[in-house]
Design a protein around this motif. Structure first.
Motif, short mmCIF file in Angstrom:
data_model
loop_
_atom_site.label_atom_id
_atom_site.label_comp_id
_atom_site.label_asym_id
_atom_site.label_seq_id
_atom_site.Cartn_x
_atom_site.Cartn_y
_atom_site.Cartn_z
N THR A 36 38.44 39.72 45.35
CA THR A 36 38.91 38.45 45.15
C THR A 36 40.21 38.42 44.05
OG1 THR A 36 36.88 37.62 45.47
CG2 THR A 36 38.55 36.05 44.82
N GLN A 37 39.95 39.20 43.09
CA GLN A 37 40.93 39.25 41.81
C GLN A 37 42.23 39.82 42.49
OE1 GLN A 37 39.00 41.31 38.83
NE2 GLN A 37 38.18 39.46 37.57
N ALA A 38 41.98 41.02 43.06
CA ALA A 38 43.04 41.75 43.66
C ALA A 38 44.13 40.78 44.57
CB ALA A 38 42.67 42.99 44.38
N GLU A 39 43.31 40.09 45.47
CA GLU A 39 43.76 39.13 46.57
C GLU A 39 44.73 37.97 45.71
OE1 GLU A 39 45.79 37.75 49.41
OE2 GLU A 39 44.52 39.63 49.47
N ARG A 40 44.17 37.44 44.73
CA ARG A 40 44.71 36.38 43.98
C ARG A 40 46.08 36.95 43.07
NH1 ARG A 40 45.71 32.14 44.79
NH2 ARG A 40 45.95 31.33 42.68
N LEU A 41 46.03 38.15 42.66
CA LEU A 41 46.87 38.78 41.87
C LEU A 41 48.15 38.97 42.81
CD1 LEU A 41 44.69 41.13 39.52
CD2 LEU A 41 46.46 39.43 39.00
N ARG A 42 47.78 39.37 44.02
CA ARG A 42 48.71 39.87 45.08
C ARG A 42 49.62 38.38 45.40
NH1 ARG A 42 49.77 40.16 50.44
NH2 ARG A 42 48.19 39.04 51.02
N SER A 43 48.82 37.35 45.70
CA SER A 43 49.34 36.09 45.84
C SER A 43 50.30 35.49 44.68
CB SER A 43 48.56 35.12 46.63
OG SER A 43 47.45 34.53 45.74
N LEU A 44 49.92 36.08 43.51
CA LEU A 44 50.82 35.64 42.22
C LEU A 44 51.93 36.71 41.97
CD1 LEU A 44 47.80 34.90 39.63
CD2 LEU A 44 49.24 33.04 40.88
N ARG A 45 52.09 37.47 43.09
CA ARG A 45 53.20 38.40 42.98
C ARG A 45 53.30 39.62 42.10
NH1 ARG A 45 53.62 35.44 46.71
NH2 ARG A 45 55.08 33.98 47.53
N CYS A 46 52.12 39.68 41.41
CA CYS A 46 51.82 41.00 40.79
C CYS A 46 52.22 42.09 41.44
CB CYS A 46 50.39 40.70 40.24
SG CYS A 46 50.10 41.96 38.77
#
Ligand code: C2E
Ligand code: MG
Ligand code: MG
Ligand code: MG
Length: 288
Positions: free
Chosen positions: A251-261
């Motif tokens: 979930t963290q990875a997915e959120r970070l991806r959508s935050l363009r990290c």
């Protein structure tokens, strides 16, 4: 080492000293011989693209294979090595071993362009000799400079004089990449970002930790997430890469991806492992 004894730091008997202090001193006293006996080992942790899962880099993390205590983590001895000055020799060993391993990966998997990311202690970075040390290691190992990244904390970057370190420009001129480790946890102002040739910001674990995890997205006002969002925008405005540290869940990875990290590192993508396991992962044509 003699200097440390000169200060009477380890030599003076003091009945008031706590057991913890004594254990600390014993550990510190064992460090130089441990280096000579080759008791330090490096583990490598994947740094993975959040877009396509490719392993872009690995961070070298030192461990001490202690004859009695087993595998001892760096949090227990890096500080001691800094205090006694041994960090300079230990750091040179870490740099040399990391670049040898990275060179072997580059030979076997040239397409991968795997970067090795090495932590520099403040005391190492503050020593102008670091530039020659790094240049020598690159020459000796044959590792292309752009496959080496050096991680410095915000306080290390500012140096003891409170001025951004001049040697960082010379390191960048060699072609190595510079990353700010644990970004957002130091006390420095951000002015150094305007002046220094930084390539990457590593967002500190605590911000990532605060990113909503499974089923717990209604707990707070998403403050950490908004901070990550702002820091990623800041980094990208300055044309820097962003790596999120301590990514522990999908979930963290997915959120970070959508935050363009850009990239992530943490247990979710794999723990620090011996070099052979990184090689195996590369052989497996592993995307992740
Ligand atoms: P760091 O550079 O911020 O390294 C990241 C730390 O986070 C590592 O701890 C890593 O094992 C840990 N970690 C990995 N995945 C996760 C996760 O999913 N969640 C959480 N909470 N943590 C995770 P480690 O290996 O114990 O290293 C601790 C620190 O010791 C490093 O922090 C670095 O500051 C220092 N260190 C390690 N190796 C060296 C070295 O060769 N030289 C110097 N100067 N410092 C080193
Ligand atoms: Mg680091
Ligand atoms: Mg870090
Ligand atoms: Mg750290």
């Amino acid at each position: 080492w003699a200097k440390a004894e000169g200060r009477g730091r380890w030599a003076v008997y003091d009945p008031e000293r706590s057991a913890a202090d004594i254990a600390r001193s014993a550990l510190a006293a064992g460090l130089p011989a441990a280096l000579d006996r080759g008791e330090f080992v490096l583990h490598y942790q994947p740094i993975v693209s959040l877009l396509d899962g490719r392993m872009q880099a690995v961070e070298a993390l030192v461990r001490w294979r202690h004859p009695e205590l087993g595998l001892v983590g760096p949090d227990r001895f890096i500080g001691l090595a800094e205090e006694t000055g041994l960090i300079v020799r230990l750091g040179e060993w870490v740099l040399g071993q990391s670049c040898r391993d990275a060179r072997a990966w580059q030979r076997e998997f040239p397409e991968q362009r795997l970067v090795v990311s090495v932590n520099l202690a403040a005391r190492q970075a503050d020593d102008p000799a670091i530039v020659d040390t790094v240049a020598d290691v690159l020459r000796r190992t044959g590792l292309p400079a752009e496959l080496l990244q050096l991680e410095l904390t915000e306080s290390a970057v500012m140096g003891t004089a409170g001025e951004p370190l001049r040697s960082l420009h010379r390191l960048a001129d060699l072609g190595v990449r510079l990353a700010i480790d644990d970004f957002g946890t130091g006390y420095s102002n951000l002015a150094y970002l305007r002046r220094l040739p930084i390539h990457c910001l590593k967002l500190a674990g605590p911000f990532v930790e605060g990113i909503r995890t499974d089923g717990a997205d209604d707990t707070a006002d998403h403050r950490d997430e908004r901070i990550v969002d702002a820091l990623v925008r800041l980094a990208h405005a300055l044309e820097l890469w962003v790596t999120a540290e301590a990514v522990e869940t999908g979930t963290q990875a997915e959120r970070l991806r959508s935050l363009r990290c850009d990239t992530g590192q943490g247990r979710w993508f794999g723990p620090p492992v011996p070099a052979e396991q990184i090689t195996a992962r590369l052989r497996g044509g592993a995307v992740a």
